[in-house]
Design a protein around this motif. Structure first.
Motif, PDB file in Angstrom:
ATOM      1  N   LEU A  31      17.994  58.041  40.362  1.00  0.00           N
ATOM      2  CA  LEU A  31      18.805  58.452  39.134  1.00  0.00           C
ATOM      3  C   LEU A  31      20.117  57.751  39.389  1.00  0.00           C
ATOM      4  O   LEU A  31      20.897  58.242  40.001  1.00  0.00           O
ATOM      5  CB  LEU A  31      18.891  59.936  39.135  1.00  0.00           C
ATOM      6  N   GLY A  32      20.199  56.591  38.856  1.00  0.00           N
ATOM      7  CA  GLY A  32      21.883  55.879  38.980  1.00  0.00           C
ATOM      8  C   GLY A  32      21.553  55.562  40.443  1.00  0.00           C
ATOM      9  O   GLY A  32      20.816  54.987  40.997  1.00  0.00           O
ATOM     10  N   ASN A  33      22.776  56.227  41.200  1.00  0.00           N
ATOM     11  CA  ASN A  33      22.796  56.075  42.590  1.00  0.00           C
ATOM     12  C   ASN A  33      22.347  57.059  43.428  1.00  0.00           C
ATOM     13  O   ASN A  33      22.263  56.977  44.535  1.00  0.00           O
ATOM     14  CB  ASN A  33      24.525  56.009  42.796  1.00  0.00           C
ATOM     15  N   LYS A  34      21.721  58.026  42.729  1.00  0.00           N
ATOM     16  CA  LYS A  34      21.040  59.047  43.384  1.00  0.00           C
ATOM     17  C   LYS A  34      19.766  58.809  43.840  1.00  0.00           C
ATOM     18  O   LYS A  34      18.485  58.453  43.002  1.00  0.00           O
ATOM     19  CB  LYS A  34      20.763  60.382  42.910  1.00  0.00           C
ATOM     20  N   ARG A  35      19.315  58.809  44.907  1.00  0.00           N
ATOM     21  CA  ARG A  35      18.029  58.421  45.584  1.00  0.00           C
ATOM     22  C   ARG A  35      17.516  59.943  45.915  1.00  0.00           C
ATOM     23  O   ARG A  35      17.741  60.289  46.914  1.00  0.00           O
ATOM     24  CB  ARG A  35      17.908  57.518  46.832  1.00  0.00           C
ATOM     25  N   THR A  81      13.178  68.888  49.198  1.00  0.00           N
ATOM     26  CA  THR A  81      13.837  67.627  48.590  1.00  0.00           C
ATOM     27  C   THR A  81      15.266  67.145  49.144  1.00  0.00           C
ATOM     28  O   THR A  81      16.004  67.907  49.855  1.00  0.00           O
ATOM     29  CB  THR A  81      14.240  68.255  47.269  1.00  0.00           C
ATOM     30  N   LEU A  82      14.991  65.882  49.329  1.00  0.00           N
ATOM     31  CA  LEU A  82      16.194  65.027  50.073  1.00  0.00           C
ATOM     32  C   LEU A  82      16.842  64.186  49.008  1.00  0.00           C
ATOM     33  O   LEU A  82      16.192  63.409  48.146  1.00  0.00           O
ATOM     34  CB  LEU A  82      15.614  64.187  50.989  1.00  0.00           C
ATOM     35  N   LEU A  83      18.198  64.301  48.825  1.00  0.00           N
ATOM     36  CA  LEU A  83      19.046  63.704  48.017  1.00  0.00           C
ATOM     37  C   LEU A  83      20.032  63.003  48.727  1.00  0.00           C
ATOM     38  O   LEU A  83      20.782  63.457  49.352  1.00  0.00           O
ATOM     39  CB  LEU A  83      19.700  64.591  46.877  1.00  0.00           C
ATOM     40  N   ARG A  84      20.032  61.506  48.623  1.00  0.00           N
ATOM     41  CA  ARG A  84      21.079  60.555  49.103  1.00  0.00           C
ATOM     42  C   ARG A  84      21.866  60.168  48.093  1.00  0.00           C
ATOM     43  O   ARG A  84      21.206  59.394  47.166  1.00  0.00           O
ATOM     44  CB  ARG A  84      20.417  59.913  49.973  1.00  0.00           C
ATOM     45  N   GLU A  85      23.239  59.953  48.223  1.00  0.00           N
ATOM     46  CA  GLU A  85      23.897  59.357  47.434  1.00  0.00           C
ATOM     47  C   GLU A  85      25.525  59.073  47.962  1.00  0.00           C
ATOM     48  O   GLU A  85      26.098  59.968  48.498  1.00  0.00           O
ATOM     49  CB  GLU A  85      24.252  60.052  45.985  1.00  0.00           C
ATOM     50  N   GLU A  86      25.724  57.817  48.105  1.00  0.00           N
ATOM     51  CA  GLU A  86      26.949  57.422  48.819  1.00  0.00           C
ATOM     52  C   GLU A  86      26.882  57.874  50.213  1.00  0.00           C
ATOM     53  O   GLU A  86      26.062  57.856  51.138  1.00  0.00           O
ATOM     54  CB  GLU A  86      28.072  57.776  47.962  1.00  0.00           C
ATOM     55  N   SER A  87      28.031  58.813  50.578  1.00  0.00           N
ATOM     56  CA  SER A  87      28.017  59.483  51.800  1.00  0.00           C
ATOM     57  C   SER A  87      27.306  60.685  51.821  1.00  0.00           C
ATOM     58  O   SER A  87      27.222  61.468  52.961  1.00  0.00           O
ATOM     59  CB  SER A  87      29.626  59.576  52.229  1.00  0.00           C
ATOM     60  N   ARG A  88      26.692  61.117  50.833  1.00  0.00           N
ATOM     61  CA  ARG A  88      26.051  62.418  50.950  1.00  0.00           C
ATOM     62  C   ARG A  88      24.580  62.350  51.301  1.00  0.00           C
ATOM     63  O   ARG A  88      23.981  61.754  50.658  1.00  0.00           O
ATOM     64  CB  ARG A  88      26.113  63.179  49.550  1.00  0.00           C
ATOM     65  N   VAL A  89      24.113  63.344  52.031  1.00  0.00           N
ATOM     66  CA  VAL A  89      22.979  63.595  52.397  1.00  0.00           C
ATOM     67  C   VAL A  89      22.502  65.163  52.109  1.00  0.00           C
ATOM     68  O   VAL A  89      22.873  65.955  53.081  1.00  0.00           O
ATOM     69  CB  VAL A  89      22.532  63.117  53.882  1.00  0.00           C
ATOM     70  N   ALA A 149      26.614  70.261  58.409  1.00  0.00           N
ATOM     71  CA  ALA A 149      26.263  70.362  57.017  1.00  0.00           C
ATOM     72  C   ALA A 149      27.234  71.549  56.258  1.00  0.00           C
ATOM     73  O   ALA A 149      27.641  72.444  57.165  1.00  0.00           O
ATOM     74  CB  ALA A 149      24.893  70.626  56.770  1.00  0.00           C
ATOM     75  N   ALA A 150      27.457  71.307  55.291  1.00  0.00           N
ATOM     76  CA  ALA A 150      28.019  72.625  54.256  1.00  0.00           C
ATOM     77  C   ALA A 150      26.752  73.293  53.790  1.00  0.00           C
ATOM     78  O   ALA A 150      25.776  72.583  53.608  1.00  0.00           O
ATOM     79  CB  ALA A 150      28.911  72.018  53.203  1.00  0.00           C
ATOM     80  N   ARG A 196      27.940  80.388  41.377  1.00  0.00           N
ATOM     81  CA  ARG A 196      27.185  81.377  40.498  1.00  0.00           C
ATOM     82  C   ARG A 196      26.304  80.385  39.671  1.00  0.00           C
ATOM     83  O   ARG A 196      26.381  79.218  39.404  1.00  0.00           O
ATOM     84  CB  ARG A 196      28.009  82.134  39.629  1.00  0.00           C
ATOM     85  N   ASP A 197      25.474  80.872  38.537  1.00  0.00           N
ATOM     86  CA  ASP A 197      24.702  80.271  37.595  1.00  0.00           C
ATOM     87  C   ASP A 197      25.704  79.420  36.700  1.00  0.00           C
ATOM     88  O   ASP A 197      26.698  79.700  36.236  1.00  0.00           O
ATOM     89  CB  ASP A 197      24.052  81.119  36.523  1.00  0.00           C
ATOM     90  N   GLY A 198      25.137  77.991  36.588  1.00  0.00           N
ATOM     91  CA  GLY A 198      25.828  77.097  35.692  1.00  0.00           C
ATOM     92  C   GLY A 198      26.989  76.227  36.413  1.00  0.00           C
ATOM     93  O   GLY A 198      27.581  75.210  35.800  1.00  0.00           O
ATOM     94  N   GLU A 199      27.375  76.655  37.790  1.00  0.00           N
ATOM     95  CA  GLU A 199      28.291  75.649  38.288  1.00  0.00           C
ATOM     96  C   GLU A 199      27.732  74.507  38.841  1.00  0.00           C
ATOM     97  O   GLU A 199      26.353  74.167  39.171  1.00  0.00           O
ATOM     98  CB  GLU A 199      28.690  76.609  39.627  1.00  0.00           C
ATOM     99  N   GLU A 200      28.627  73.272  38.595  1.00  0.00           N
ATOM    100  CA  GLU A 200      28.103  72.279  39.180  1.00  0.00           C
ATOM    101  C   GLU A 200      28.631  72.211  40.866  1.00  0.00           C
ATOM    102  O   GLU A 200      29.803  72.259  40.999  1.00  0.00           O
ATOM    103  CB  GLU A 200      29.112  71.067  38.542  1.00  0.00           C
ATOM    104  N   ILE A 201      27.524  72.502  41.758  1.00  0.00           N
ATOM    105  CA  ILE A 201      28.062  72.671  43.091  1.00  0.00           C
ATOM    106  C   ILE A 201      28.189  71.236  43.827  1.00  0.00           C
ATOM    107  O   ILE A 201      28.946  71.204  44.881  1.00  0.00           O
ATOM    108  CB  ILE A 201      26.641  73.422  43.629  1.00  0.00           C
ATOM    109  N   LEU A 202      27.705  70.043  43.412  1.00  0.00           N
ATOM    110  CA  LEU A 202      28.095  68.919  43.854  1.00  0.00           C
ATOM    111  C   LEU A 202      27.910  67.868  42.731  1.00  0.00           C
ATOM    112  O   LEU A 202      27.449  68.228  41.490  1.00  0.00           O
ATOM    113  CB  LEU A 202      26.839  68.528  44.911  1.00  0.00           C
TER     114      LEU A 202
END
Length: 303
Positions: A31-35, A81-89, A149-150, A196-202
């Motif tokens: 998805l774009g830069n998201k692997r 599920t593993l999401l990698r994008e830029e510096s995030r793993v 990790a956080a 909470r529900d609906g928040e953009e956590i990352l």
């Protein structure tokens, strides 16, 4: 070069994973830069009653035959599920770890095969606190497996499992889950970020409340522009009964009626929008789509 005890454990787990898991990354999405990939933690061994709790033996046998299920233990996959994008793993859930079932707990070795070291994981996001999702945060030595990790968890889910009264109210069959969850959460208490529900956590990752399997179960919508995928966790926990008859109560759910209502809503939305989904216990790596089929739905794995 000398190994640390964690490095030695990960190397040993990699060897076990090679023997036990046929594929490390069963499916992938970009998805774009998201692997996004799913990584196998192994599989579970569960009695049929785990899905069909309360059915009389003859009715249970009919249900098993209807869905082509074995009379012996059910063996659902465990897909992290593993999401990698830029510096995030980012990991969505942490697997079962070494203390749950021998057939699971392969995540460290599977990540090692993919070239992902535990120290490189930047975020662990939890759908809920059942053993096969939470217990893998600790290694064989009871140290945090992902030390840098956080950790992110829904507020309601945290409150439920961290409450010392839960072990007495959850029922004897699940009391060990509550004890094990609390022990691991105590090590996360000073590190966890609650949402909470609906928040953009990352960036590009939003929390979606999907209660019923547990009181505070969360799923996660990962988006890039108009493209997205829903990381379901156990909101839809199998590819047969819960697709064909989403309103049917499932013994694995702590609140079966609420879970069924959540499932019906999710599958209706997913099928209508043909949005990709990732299921923690769905076959073939868990990535696919839901489509209407007869009076219910069916799971269509990614090609």
């Amino acid at each position: 070069m000398a190994f640390t005890r964690r490095e030695f454990g990960v190397s040993a787990a990699a060897g076990l994973a090679v023997a036990a898991v046929p594929g490390w990354s069963s499916a992938q999405i970009t998805l774009g830069n998201k692997r996004i990939a799913t990584v196998s933690d192994g599989y579970l061994n569960l009695p049929p009653e785990f899905l069909f709790d309360g059915l009389a033996p003859d009715v249970l046998q009919q249900a098993l035959e209807q869905y082509g299920l074995p009379a012996g233990p059910l063996t659902p996959d465990v897909n992290v599920t593993l999401l990698r994008e830029e510096s995030r793993v980012v990991l969505f859930d942490a697997g079962a770890g070494p203390g749950f079932q021998e057939s699971a707990g392969n995540l460290p070795g599977a990540l090692d095969v993919l070239g992902v070291r535990p120290e490189e994981v930047t975020h662990v996001v939890f759908t809920h606190c059942h053993p096969d999702h939470l217990w893998g945060v600790l290694d064989d030595f009871d140290d945090l497996l992902f030390p840098r990790a956080a950790y992110l968890m829904g507020q309601r889910e945290w409150d439920y499992w961290f409450d010392p009264e839960t072990v007495d109210s959850i029922g004897s069959s699940r009391a060990a889950m509550a004890i094990g969850a609390r022990r691991r959460m105590e090590q996360l208490e000073d590190k966890v970020q609650l949402f909470r529900d609906g928040e953009e956590i990352l960036p590009g990752v939003a929390a979606v409340a999907t209660p019923g399997h547990t009181p505070g179960h969360m799923s996660f919508e990962v988006r890039d522009g108009s493209d997205g995928v829903l990381v379901l966790g156990d909101a839809v926990g199998n590819h047969h009964v819960s697709f064909a008859e989403p309103g049917r109560p499932v013994g694995a759910d702590q609140e079966p009626q609420k879970a069924a209502a959540t499932r019906m809503r999710l599958l209706d939305q997913l099928a209508a929008g043909q949005m990709q989904l990732i299921g923690y216990h769905l076959p073939g790596g868990g990535i696919g789509r839901a489509e209407r089929f007869g009076s219910g739905y069916r799971f269509v794995p990614a090609a």
